[in-house]
Design a protein around this motif. Structure first.
Motif, PDB file in Angstrom:
ATOM      1  N   LYS A 224      -7.329   5.190  -0.741  1.00 48.24           N
ATOM      2  CA  LYS A 224      -6.029   4.420  -0.588  1.00 48.24           C
ATOM      3  C   LYS A 224      -4.352   5.392  -0.729  1.00 48.24           C
ATOM      4  N   LYS A 225      -4.305   5.571  -1.343  1.00 45.68           N
ATOM      5  CA  LYS A 225      -3.470   6.270  -2.270  1.00 45.68           C
ATOM      6  C   LYS A 225      -3.441   7.246  -1.023  1.00 45.68           C
ATOM      7  N   ALA A 226      -4.390   8.412  -0.800  1.00 45.52           N
ATOM      8  CA  ALA A 226      -4.571   9.361  -0.896  1.00 45.52           C
ATOM      9  C   ALA A 226      -4.286   9.425   1.159  1.00 45.52           C
ATOM     10  N   ILE A 227      -4.985   8.719   1.401  1.00 44.63           N
ATOM     11  CA  ILE A 227      -5.578   8.296   2.997  1.00 44.63           C
ATOM     12  C   ILE A 227      -4.219   7.636   3.118  1.00 44.63           C
ATOM     13  N   PRO A 228      -3.185   8.365   4.595  1.00 46.30           N
ATOM     14  CA  PRO A 228      -2.262   7.937   5.633  1.00 46.30           C
ATOM     15  C   PRO A 228      -3.273   6.959   6.252  1.00 46.30           C
ATOM     16  N   GLY A 229      -2.116   5.571   5.810  1.00 46.65           N
ATOM     17  CA  GLY A 229      -2.215   4.887   6.810  1.00 46.65           C
ATOM     18  C   GLY A 229      -3.963   3.742   6.711  1.00 46.65           C
ATOM     19  N   CYS A 230      -4.356   4.055   5.331  1.00 43.29           N
ATOM     20  CA  CYS A 230      -5.937   3.071   5.222  1.00 43.29           C
ATOM     21  C   CYS A 230      -5.372   1.974   4.882  1.00 43.29           C
ATOM     22  N   GLU A 231      -6.862   0.890   5.257  1.00 40.03           N
ATOM     23  CA  GLU A 231      -6.746  -0.043   5.005  1.00 40.03           C
ATOM     24  C   GLU A 231      -7.896  -0.398   3.175  1.00 40.03           C
ATOM     25  N   LEU A 232      -7.339  -1.468   2.412  1.00 39.70           N
ATOM     26  CA  LEU A 232      -8.975  -1.886   1.358  1.00 39.70           C
ATOM     27  C   LEU A 232      -8.834  -2.521   1.635  1.00 39.70           C
ATOM     28  N   VAL A 233     -10.745  -2.550   1.419  1.00 42.15           N
ATOM     29  CA  VAL A 233     -10.798  -4.786   1.271  1.00 42.15           C
ATOM     30  C   VAL A 233     -12.160  -4.358   0.063  1.00 42.15           C
ATOM     31  N   MET A 234     -11.863  -4.911  -0.677  1.00 44.30           N
ATOM     32  CA  MET A 234     -12.127  -5.100  -1.793  1.00 44.30           C
ATOM     33  C   MET A 234     -13.020  -6.846  -1.741  1.00 44.30           C
ATOM     34  N   VAL A 242     -23.118  -2.343  -1.716  1.00 45.14           N
ATOM     35  CA  VAL A 242     -22.839  -3.902  -1.199  1.00 45.14           C
ATOM     36  C   VAL A 242     -22.810  -4.015   0.164  1.00 45.14           C
ATOM     37  N   THR A 243     -23.193  -2.636   0.201  1.00 47.12           N
ATOM     38  CA  THR A 243     -23.805  -2.607   1.528  1.00 47.12           C
ATOM     39  C   THR A 243     -25.332  -3.760   2.006  1.00 47.12           C
ATOM     40  N   LEU A 244     -25.855  -3.336   0.381  1.00 45.63           N
ATOM     41  CA  LEU A 244     -27.375  -5.614   1.078  1.00 45.63           C
ATOM     42  C   LEU A 244     -26.962  -5.830   0.239  1.00 45.63           C
ATOM     43  N   GLU A 245     -26.024  -6.089  -1.331  1.00 45.81           N
ATOM     44  CA  GLU A 245     -25.857  -7.551  -1.492  1.00 45.81           C
ATOM     45  C   GLU A 245     -24.890  -8.031  -0.998  1.00 45.81           C
ATOM     46  N   LYS A 246     -23.712  -7.686   0.031  1.00 43.18           N
ATOM     47  CA  LYS A 246     -22.939  -8.378   0.919  1.00 43.18           C
ATOM     48  C   LYS A 246     -22.533  -7.470   2.628  1.00 43.18           C
ATOM     49  N   THR A 247     -24.143  -8.205   2.758  1.00 40.12           N
ATOM     50  CA  THR A 247     -24.009  -7.346   4.414  1.00 40.12           C
ATOM     51  C   THR A 247     -22.728  -8.517   5.794  1.00 40.12           C
ATOM     52  N   ASP A 248     -22.848  -9.244   4.834  1.00 36.81           N
ATOM     53  CA  ASP A 248     -22.196 -10.128   6.523  1.00 36.81           C
ATOM     54  C   ASP A 248     -20.493  -9.847   6.193  1.00 36.81           C
ATOM     55  N   GLN A 249     -19.990  -9.647   4.735  1.00 38.94           N
ATOM     56  CA  GLN A 249     -18.916  -8.929   3.888  1.00 38.94           C
ATOM     57  C   GLN A 249     -17.901  -7.615   4.658  1.00 38.94           C
ATOM     58  N   VAL A 250     -19.342  -6.795   4.363  1.00 39.16           N
ATOM     59  CA  VAL A 250     -18.934  -5.252   4.886  1.00 39.16           C
ATOM     60  C   VAL A 250     -18.881  -5.263   6.630  1.00 39.16           C
ATOM     61  N   MET A 251     -19.636  -5.653   7.322  1.00 40.04           N
ATOM     62  CA  MET A 251     -19.481  -5.703   8.478  1.00 40.04           C
ATOM     63  C   MET A 251     -18.159  -6.550   8.931  1.00 40.04           C
ATOM     64  N   ALA A 252     -17.896  -7.267   7.908  1.00 37.97           N
ATOM     65  CA  ALA A 252     -16.697  -8.408   9.153  1.00 37.97           C
ATOM     66  C   ALA A 252     -15.719  -7.018   8.430  1.00 37.97           C
ATOM     67  N   ALA A 253     -15.983  -6.319   7.382  1.00 39.39           N
ATOM     68  CA  ALA A 253     -14.072  -5.359   7.065  1.00 39.39           C
ATOM     69  C   ALA A 253     -14.452  -4.045   8.430  1.00 39.39           C
ATOM     70  N   ILE A 254     -15.823  -4.077   8.654  1.00 36.54           N
ATOM     71  CA  ILE A 254     -15.912  -2.509   9.561  1.00 36.54           C
ATOM     72  C   ILE A 254     -15.137  -3.205  11.376  1.00 36.54           C
ATOM     73  N   ALA A 255     -15.915  -4.346  11.067  1.00 36.13           N
ATOM     74  CA  ALA A 255     -15.023  -5.052  12.203  1.00 36.13           C
ATOM     75  C   ALA A 255     -13.213  -4.452  12.685  1.00 36.13           C
ATOM     76  N   ARG A 256     -13.028  -4.778  10.996  1.00 32.82           N
ATOM     77  CA  ARG A 256     -10.632  -4.597  11.426  1.00 32.82           C
ATOM     78  C   ARG A 256     -10.427  -3.525  11.928  1.00 32.82           C
ATOM     79  N   LEU A 257     -11.906  -2.503  12.675  1.00 32.61           N
ATOM     80  CA  LEU A 257     -11.617  -1.033  13.222  1.00 32.61           C
ATOM     81  C   LEU A 257     -11.334  -1.158  14.458  1.00 32.61           C
ATOM     82  N   GLU A 258     -12.173  -2.412  14.685  1.00 29.65           N
ATOM     83  CA  GLU A 258     -11.483  -2.715  16.521  1.00 29.65           C
ATOM     84  C   GLU A 258     -10.270  -2.450  16.568  1.00 29.65           C
TER      85      GLU A 258
END
Length: 258
Positions: A224-234, A242-258
């Motif tokens: 996060k510190k190294a990539i300008p303006g990026c957003e971190l979702v924990m 995490v893609t298999l354990e919390k699939t829906d939450q990862v999908m919701a995070a990716i949707a923030r790219l829209e």
């Protein structure tokens, strides 16, 4: 997901394709990816997904010409070109996140949106990444999953970790795959990415499991510190997979790219 082949300059590339919507290229981690992967299935409900296999993974050909980080980066750009994709969403998990970050750094004007899911590629002396190449099969679930019991079931398709048939298949497949992945991950996954992250101009989302034991959350803050303006979702109660354990939450995070 359909398994297809596309001709790339160095080697024919096998890739999974499915879904409708905006084009999204997903780069898998060192463990590979399967057509019935829950995360790929979810992605395909919203995006037109292309998931290329790294050479040497699945039934794809190996490629001795791909030897270092630059080779891997250019190879995947060749794949994007071969698929006739223009500025797709780039999404990578673990080793795939490392490659996606390199792609966005080397060609900052060709990536508009970037998703990095607990990417490899950095090294912190205070938080050394465990050596996957020295990890025993029975150690993987606790290293990769928050919920070790469920993780074991996912990893082994319900079989016991000491089941001879599962062990045989795992060890043979793992040796072939890790032979390729080791070119950029062994002995440590530091190929100078930290000095290039400043070049990324894409809108970037970082996604991390808060109980990632393989690439611990300290790396999330370093990215996060190294990539300008990026957003971190924990994501709570999630490990490296995490893609298999919390699939829906990862999908919701990716949707923030829209």
């Amino acid at each position: 997901m359909d398994l297809k082949t596309v001709a790339a300059p160095r080697v024919p590339v096998r890739y999974y394709e499915g879904g409708k919507g905006e084009p999204l290229v997903f780069l898998h981690g060192a463990g590979g990816v399967m057509p019935d992967d829950l995360f790929l299935t979810k992605l395909a409900t919203k995006y037109h997904v292309y998931a290329p296999l790294m050479p040497g993974y699945g039934d794809s050909e190996e490629c001795s010409q791909i030897r270092d980080m630059l080779d891997f980066t250019l190879h995947y750009w060749d794949v994007v070109d071969a698929l006739s994709l223009k500025s797709p969403i780039l999404l990578g998990h673990s080793m795939g996140g490392m490659i996606a970050a390199e792609m966005a750094a080397i060609a900052p004007h060709d990536v508009s949106r970037l998703g990095l899911i607990c990417p490899a590629g950095l090294w912190l002396d205070t938080h050394p990444v465990p050596d996957l190449f020295a990890t025993m099969p029975y150690e993987y679930p606790a290293l990769l999953f928050h919920d070790v019991e469920k993780g074991t079931a996912l990893l082994t398709a319900g079989m016991a970790l000491d089941n001879p048939e599962w062990l045989k298949g795992f060890l043979v497949t793992n040796a072939r795959q890790m032979g390729m992945a080791g070119r950029i991950l062994f002995p440590i996954p530091d190929r100078g990415l930290s000095s290039r992250l400043y070049r990324i101009q894409a809108k970037t989302i970082l996604v991390w499991g808060d109980n990632d034991r393989l690439i611990v959350p300290a790396y999330a803050h370093a990215f996060k510190k190294a990539i300008p303006g990026c957003e971190l979702v924990m994501i709570p109660q999630a490990g490296h997979m995490v893609t298999l354990e919390k699939t829906d939450q990862v999908m919701a995070a990716i949707a923030r790219l829209e």
